[in-house]
Design a protein around this motif. Structure first.
Motif, PDB file in Angstrom:
ATOM      1  N   ASP A 178       0.827  -1.203   0.000  1.00 13.82           N
ATOM      2  CA  ASP A 178       0.000   0.000   0.000  1.00 13.82           C
ATOM      3  C   ASP A 178       0.862   1.254   0.000  1.00 13.82           C
ATOM      4  OD1 ASP A 178      -2.178  -1.689   0.100  1.00 13.82           O
ATOM      5  OD2 ASP A 178      -2.341  -1.583   2.275  1.00 13.82           O
ATOM      6  N   VAL A 179       1.932   1.233   0.778  1.00 15.52           N
ATOM      7  CA  VAL A 179       2.825   2.391   0.825  1.00 15.52           C
ATOM      8  C   VAL A 179       3.410   2.657  -0.553  1.00 15.52           C
ATOM      9  CG1 VAL A 179       5.008   3.232   1.761  1.00 15.52           C
ATOM     10  CG2 VAL A 179       3.357   2.102   3.268  1.00 15.52           C
ATOM     11  N   GLU A 180       3.842   1.614  -1.222  1.00 22.33           N
ATOM     12  CA  GLU A 180       4.443   1.763  -2.544  1.00 22.33           C
ATOM     13  C   GLU A 180       3.442   2.290  -3.557  1.00 22.33           C
ATOM     14  OE1 GLU A 180       7.555  -0.821  -5.301  1.00 22.33           O
ATOM     15  OE2 GLU A 180       6.230  -1.835  -3.890  1.00 22.33           O
ATOM     16  N   ALA A 181       2.161   1.929  -3.388  1.00 24.55           N
ATOM     17  CA  ALA A 181       1.133   2.362  -4.338  1.00 24.55           C
ATOM     18  C   ALA A 181       0.772   3.829  -4.172  1.00 24.55           C
ATOM     19  CB  ALA A 181      -0.122   1.499  -4.158  1.00 24.55           C
ATOM     20  N   ILE A 182       0.967   4.387  -2.980  1.00 21.18           N
ATOM     21  CA  ILE A 182       0.465   5.734  -2.694  1.00 21.18           C
ATOM     22  C   ILE A 182       1.571   6.748  -2.452  1.00 21.18           C
ATOM     23  CG2 ILE A 182      -0.892   7.084  -1.022  1.00 21.18           C
ATOM     24  CD1 ILE A 182      -2.490   4.436  -0.546  1.00 21.18           C
ATOM     25  N   CYS A 183       2.647   6.330  -1.807  1.00 16.44           N
ATOM     26  CA  CYS A 183       3.619   7.291  -1.271  1.00 16.44           C
ATOM     27  C   CYS A 183       4.862   7.404  -2.141  1.00 16.44           C
ATOM     28  CB  CYS A 183       4.020   6.878   0.149  1.00 16.44           C
ATOM     29  SG  CYS A 183       2.613   6.755   1.273  1.00 16.44           S
ATOM     30  N   ASP A 184       5.499   8.574  -2.054  1.00 18.17           N
ATOM     31  CA  ASP A 184       6.759   8.832  -2.744  1.00 18.17           C
ATOM     32  C   ASP A 184       7.953   8.739  -1.804  1.00 18.17           C
ATOM     33  OD1 ASP A 184       5.425   9.460  -5.169  1.00 18.17           O
ATOM     34  OD2 ASP A 184       5.002  11.464  -4.405  1.00 18.17           O
ATOM     35  N   ARG A 185       7.689   8.827  -0.521  1.00 19.38           N
ATOM     36  CA  ARG A 185       8.767   8.881   0.476  1.00 19.38           C
ATOM     37  C   ARG A 185       8.476   7.879   1.577  1.00 19.38           C
ATOM     38  NH1 ARG A 185       9.442  14.287   4.204  1.00 19.38           N
ATOM     39  NH2 ARG A 185      10.822  13.452   5.819  1.00 19.38           N
ATOM     40  N   ILE A 186       9.523   7.289   2.099  1.00 19.87           N
ATOM     41  CA  ILE A 186       9.396   6.306   3.181  1.00 19.87           C
ATOM     42  C   ILE A 186      10.182   6.778   4.395  1.00 19.87           C
ATOM     43  CG2 ILE A 186      10.278   4.067   3.941  1.00 19.87           C
ATOM     44  CD1 ILE A 186       9.190   2.777   1.566  1.00 19.87           C
ATOM     45  N   VAL A 187       9.521   6.729   5.546  1.00 23.14           N
ATOM     46  CA  VAL A 187      10.183   6.959   6.829  1.00 23.14           C
ATOM     47  C   VAL A 187      10.026   5.668   7.626  1.00 23.14           C
ATOM     48  CG1 VAL A 187      10.202   8.287   8.961  1.00 23.14           C
ATOM     49  CG2 VAL A 187       9.713   9.431   6.788  1.00 23.14           C
ATOM     50  N   LEU A 188      11.148   5.081   8.008  1.00 26.69           N
ATOM     51  CA  LEU A 188      11.148   3.813   8.728  1.00 26.69           C
ATOM     52  C   LEU A 188      11.453   4.066  10.192  1.00 26.69           C
ATOM     53  CD1 LEU A 188      11.119   0.687   8.725  1.00 26.69           C
ATOM     54  CD2 LEU A 188      13.544   0.761   8.093  1.00 26.69           C
ATOM     55  N   ILE A 189      10.590   3.546  11.073  1.00 29.30           N
ATOM     56  CA  ILE A 189      10.761   3.726  12.517  1.00 29.30           C
ATOM     57  C   ILE A 189      10.831   2.361  13.182  1.00 29.30           C
ATOM     58  CG2 ILE A 189       8.248   3.898  12.877  1.00 29.30           C
ATOM     59  CD1 ILE A 189       8.829   5.812  15.215  1.00 29.30           C
ATOM     60  N   ASP A 190      11.697   2.266  14.198  1.00 28.69           N
ATOM     61  CA  ASP A 190      11.821   1.025  14.949  1.00 28.69           C
ATOM     62  C   ASP A 190      12.155   1.367  16.398  1.00 28.69           C
ATOM     63  OD1 ASP A 190      11.925  -1.795  15.320  1.00 28.69           O
ATOM     64  OD2 ASP A 190      14.100  -1.716  15.252  1.00 28.69           O
ATOM     65  N   ASN A 191      11.369   0.820  17.322  1.00 30.85           N
ATOM     66  CA  ASN A 191      11.573   1.077  18.755  1.00 30.85           C
ATOM     67  C   ASN A 191      11.657   2.561  19.067  1.00 30.85           C
ATOM     68  OD1 ASN A 191      11.613  -1.640  19.639  1.00 30.85           O
ATOM     69  ND2 ASN A 191      13.733  -1.845  18.954  1.00 30.85           N
ATOM     70  N   GLY A 192      10.804   3.349  18.391  1.00 35.32           N
ATOM     71  CA  GLY A 192      10.705   4.764  18.693  1.00 35.32           C
ATOM     72  C   GLY A 192      11.802   5.627  18.112  1.00 35.32           C
ATOM     73  N   ARG A 193      12.643   5.058  17.229  1.00 35.08           N
ATOM     74  CA  ARG A 193      13.725   5.820  16.612  1.00 35.08           C
ATOM     75  C   ARG A 193      13.627   5.719  15.092  1.00 35.08           C
ATOM     76  NH1 ARG A 193      16.189   3.619  21.238  1.00 35.08           N
ATOM     77  NH2 ARG A 193      17.241   5.172  22.541  1.00 35.08           N
ATOM     78  N   LEU A 194      13.922   6.816  14.404  1.00 31.72           N
ATOM     79  CA  LEU A 194      13.921   6.812  12.949  1.00 31.72           C
ATOM     80  C   LEU A 194      15.165   6.089  12.444  1.00 31.72           C
ATOM     81  CD1 LEU A 194      12.648  10.355  11.907  1.00 31.72           C
ATOM     82  CD2 LEU A 194      11.354   8.273  12.371  1.00 31.72           C
ATOM     83  N   MET A 195      14.951   5.157  11.508  1.00 29.34           N
ATOM     84  CA  MET A 195      16.057   4.381  10.956  1.00 29.34           C
ATOM     85  C   MET A 195      16.390   4.780   9.532  1.00 29.34           C
ATOM     86  SD  MET A 195      14.897   0.608  12.278  1.00 29.34           S
ATOM     87  CE  MET A 195      16.169  -0.181  11.304  1.00 29.34           C
TER      88      MET A 195
END
Length: 324
Positions: free
Chosen positions: A217-234
């Motif tokens: 779904d993200v790939e179908a709609i979004c141009d940018r990805i923000v990845l978060i894990d354990n409350g921190r941006l990766m």
């Protein structure tokens, strides 16, 4: 609308039974502790951007969405939407915000769907003609016309989510927050929702933040990805930039008879077998020996040979492993 988080921390106070003491003490007493959810998040989303906010369950996605919506306040740091504090200016922000959270009803539970839409029109002071035009278009695109007289509580999950999305879009929000909007839905409901969101972005260009762990779904709609894990941006970047990380890698998948021994080839790394009838190799783009393909295609015990580029999901898994 522009969204900005500056060194945002958020923690929750929870009360749990003590780990020591007698059975009665553990039953009666409670010990308070702080559980961190976000650790110093710095994030800027410009007006009109479509951002996929991804991570596993418990990573901090929903907490971030609630902070942007003004439902929660940060323990430390600052959150602004168009330069305003979303919690202090919740009433003004509500007129420009659309918030759809998975499996949480925003329509009136016991009312027919069409009555909820009429109430939304009054709450947001939408002109009747404009409301009717938007409603008719969205209802048609999401194929829920036959459910307009049905109470929300009687709808299936897929139809209720479609109906919720119509209600979320009726006032043409400038900021659209989507918290796992397609979780638990079948392929047809997911496709309909993604199609409408793409059309909305093209027509009115709202800022879209979509929290999800479903990369399709993200790939179908979004141009940018923000990845978060354990409350921190990766990771924070364009989807094309993330794909470029794996541009030099390819995967050779060989479908073969059970137990068939395949040749060892220099430059190809055999990975863990998918099944007893499929073997996978990894290699650098442009370094697959042509004679190997000829050998494989002429082998009667080989059913098929596939060459794959790493999927978006594979690349995200690599990011998780890299930072583990």
């Amino acid at each position: 609308m522009r969204v900005q988080l500056e060194s945002v921390h958020r923690s929750y106070r929870v009360r749990r039974p003590p780990t020591e003491g007698g059975r009665l003490a553990r039953l009666v007493r409670r010990v308070s502790s702080e559980v961190p959810a976000l650790h110093g998040i710095d994030l800027r989303i410009d007006a009109g951007e479509t951002v996929g906010y991804i991570g596993v369950n418990g990573a901090g996605k929903s907490t971030t969405m609630k902070l942007i919506a003004g439902i929660l306040t940060p323990t430390a740091g600052r959150v602004t939407v168009d330069g305003r504090d979303p919690h202090r200016d919740r009433r003004r922000l509500a007129t420009e915000l659309g918030y759809l959270a998975a499996q949480r009803a925003s329509l009136w539970w016991d009312l027919p769907v069409k009555d909820s839409y009429e109430l939304i029109g009054r709450v947001y002071d939408i002109e009747p003609a404009v409301l009717r035009r938007r409603q008719d278009h969205l209802v048609s695109r999401l194929d829920i016309g036959r459910h307009l007289d049905t109470p929300v509580r009687e709808l299936s999950l897929g139809n209720r989510t479609r109906a919720e999305l119509v209600g979320t879009l009726l006032h043409a929000p400038r900021l659209l927050l989507l918290d796992e909007p397609t979780i638990g839905l079948d392929i047809f409901a997911r496709q309909a929702i993604c199609d409408v969101l793409r059309e909305t972005q093209q027509d009115t260009a709202p800022t879209i933040v979509m929290a999800s762990h479903d990369l399709r779904d993200v790939e179908a709609i979004c141009d940018r990805i923000v990845l978060i894990d354990n409350g921190r941006l990766m990771h924070d970047g364009k989807i094309d930039e993330l794909r470029a990380l794996g541009a030099g890698r390819r995967r050779l998948v060989v479908q073969h008879a059970p137990g068939h021994q395949l040749p060892a080839v220099p430059g190809l790394t055999r990975t863990e077998a998918r099944t007893s009838t499929a073997t996978t190799y990894e290699f650098a783009h442009g370094e697959l020996p042509e004679e190997l393909l000829g050998t494989l295609f002429s082998d009667p015990q080989i059913d098929d040979v596939l060459i794959e580029a790493p999927s978006l999901e594979d690349l995200v898994k690599d990011l998780y492993r890299r930072d583990a």
